[in-house]
Design a protein around this motif. Structure first.
Motif, PDB file in Angstrom:
ATOM      1  N   GLU A  52     126.362  15.859  77.909  1.00  0.00           N
ATOM      2  CA  GLU A  52     125.803  17.094  78.443  1.00  0.00           C
ATOM      3  C   GLU A  52     124.632  17.574  77.590  1.00  0.00           C
ATOM      4  O   GLU A  52     123.600  18.004  78.116  1.00  0.00           O
ATOM      5  N   ALA A  53     124.767  17.461  76.278  1.00  0.00           N
ATOM      6  CA  ALA A  53     123.688  17.879  75.382  1.00  0.00           C
ATOM      7  C   ALA A  53     122.465  16.986  75.567  1.00  0.00           C
ATOM      8  O   ALA A  53     121.320  17.471  75.563  1.00  0.00           O
ATOM      9  N   ARG A  54     122.678  15.691  75.748  1.00  0.00           N
ATOM     10  CA  ARG A  54     121.544  14.782  75.970  1.00  0.00           C
ATOM     11  C   ARG A  54     120.837  15.098  77.282  1.00  0.00           C
ATOM     12  O   ARG A  54     119.612  15.065  77.358  1.00  0.00           O
ATOM     13  N   GLU A  55     121.615  15.380  78.344  1.00  0.00           N
ATOM     14  CA  GLU A  55     121.006  15.719  79.623  1.00  0.00           C
ATOM     15  C   GLU A  55     120.192  17.006  79.514  1.00  0.00           C
ATOM     16  O   GLU A  55     119.098  17.106  80.078  1.00  0.00           O
ATOM     17  N   LEU A  56     120.716  17.965  78.793  1.00  0.00           N
ATOM     18  CA  LEU A  56     119.985  19.219  78.593  1.00  0.00           C
ATOM     19  C   LEU A  56     118.688  18.970  77.839  1.00  0.00           C
ATOM     20  O   LEU A  56     117.624  19.479  78.219  1.00  0.00           O
ATOM     21  N   ARG A  57     118.751  18.163  76.777  1.00  0.00           N
ATOM     22  CA  ARG A  57     117.540  17.854  76.015  1.00  0.00           C
ATOM     23  C   ARG A  57     116.525  17.129  76.887  1.00  0.00           C
ATOM     24  O   ARG A  57     115.328  17.403  76.820  1.00  0.00           O
ATOM     25  N   ASP A  58     117.010  16.224  77.749  1.00  0.00           N
ATOM     26  CA  ASP A  58     116.102  15.490  78.629  1.00  0.00           C
ATOM     27  C   ASP A  58     115.413  16.422  79.626  1.00  0.00           C
ATOM     28  O   ASP A  58     114.237  16.243  79.941  1.00  0.00           O
ATOM     29  N   ARG A  59     116.138  17.425  80.110  1.00  0.00           N
ATOM     30  CA  ARG A  59     115.529  18.385  81.042  1.00  0.00           C
ATOM     31  C   ARG A  59     114.529  19.287  80.338  1.00  0.00           C
ATOM     32  O   ARG A  59     113.504  19.655  80.904  1.00  0.00           O
ATOM     33  N   VAL A  60     114.829  19.637  79.091  1.00  0.00           N
ATOM     34  CA  VAL A  60     113.972  20.577  78.368  1.00  0.00           C
ATOM     35  C   VAL A  60     112.728  19.888  77.832  1.00  0.00           C
ATOM     36  O   VAL A  60     111.656  20.488  77.762  1.00  0.00           O
ATOM     37  N   GLN A  61     112.835  18.620  77.471  1.00  0.00           N
ATOM     38  CA  GLN A  61     111.701  17.899  76.886  1.00  0.00           C
ATOM     39  C   GLN A  61     111.377  16.643  77.704  1.00  0.00           C
ATOM     40  O   GLN A  61     111.607  15.511  77.257  1.00  0.00           O
ATOM     41  N   PRO A  62     110.826  16.801  78.906  1.00  0.00           N
ATOM     42  CA  PRO A  62     110.590  15.629  79.760  1.00  0.00           C
ATOM     43  C   PRO A  62     109.569  14.649  79.185  1.00  0.00           C
ATOM     44  O   PRO A  62     109.682  13.442  79.393  1.00  0.00           O
ATOM     45  N   ARG A  63     108.593  15.156  78.424  1.00  0.00           N
ATOM     46  CA  ARG A  63     107.589  14.247  77.848  1.00  0.00           C
ATOM     47  C   ARG A  63     108.233  13.313  76.832  1.00  0.00           C
ATOM     48  O   ARG A  63     107.927  12.119  76.771  1.00  0.00           O
ATOM     49  N   ARG A  64     109.135  13.855  76.032  1.00  0.00           N
ATOM     50  CA  ARG A  64     109.831  13.040  75.037  1.00  0.00           C
ATOM     51  C   ARG A  64     110.646  11.934  75.709  1.00  0.00           C
ATOM     52  O   ARG A  64     110.682  10.802  75.240  1.00  0.00           O
ATOM     53  N   VAL A  65     111.272  12.258  76.824  1.00  0.00           N
ATOM     54  CA  VAL A  65     112.075  11.281  77.555  1.00  0.00           C
ATOM     55  C   VAL A  65     111.179  10.178  78.114  1.00  0.00           C
ATOM     56  O   VAL A  65     111.517   8.994  78.045  1.00  0.00           O
ATOM     57  N   LYS A  66     110.031  10.574  78.645  1.00  0.00           N
ATOM     58  CA  LYS A  66     109.110   9.582  79.202  1.00  0.00           C
ATOM     59  C   LYS A  66     108.616   8.629  78.126  1.00  0.00           C
ATOM     60  O   LYS A  66     108.576   7.405  78.330  1.00  0.00           O
TER      61      LYS A  66
END
Length: 81
Positions: A52-66
């Motif tokens: 859940e924490a990883r999904e939240l981080r991915d939503r908050v920082q989309p550039r980092r995920v990309k």
């Protein structure tokens, strides 16, 4: 009246966690043994919270995920011949 220094105030980290949600008394006391089922339940809850924490981080920082996805793809491309 003397001024209070910030060193006079105890740190919140110095106090033990007494919240029943964050501190499990049964598994940390001397003489109690944790069963496999309890350990698996606790581990499953931890892994759910971590996901859940990883999904939240991915939503908050989309550039980092990309960027991470592109780096992973580049590593995979260079690994395969």
């Amino acid at each position: 009246m003397p001024d209070r220094d910030s060193r006079d105030v105890p740190s919140p980290r110095a106090q033990p966690a007494t919240d029943p949600e964050t501190y499990e008394t049964g598994t940390h006391e001397a003489g109690t043994h944790e069963t496999d089922a309890e350990r698996r339940r606790r581990r499953a809850r931890f892994l759910r919270d971590l996901a859940e924490a990883r999904e939240l981080r991915d939503r908050v920082q989309p550039r980092r995920v990309k960027v991470a996805r592109l780096r992973h793809a580049m590593r995979m491309r260079t690994f395969r011949w």
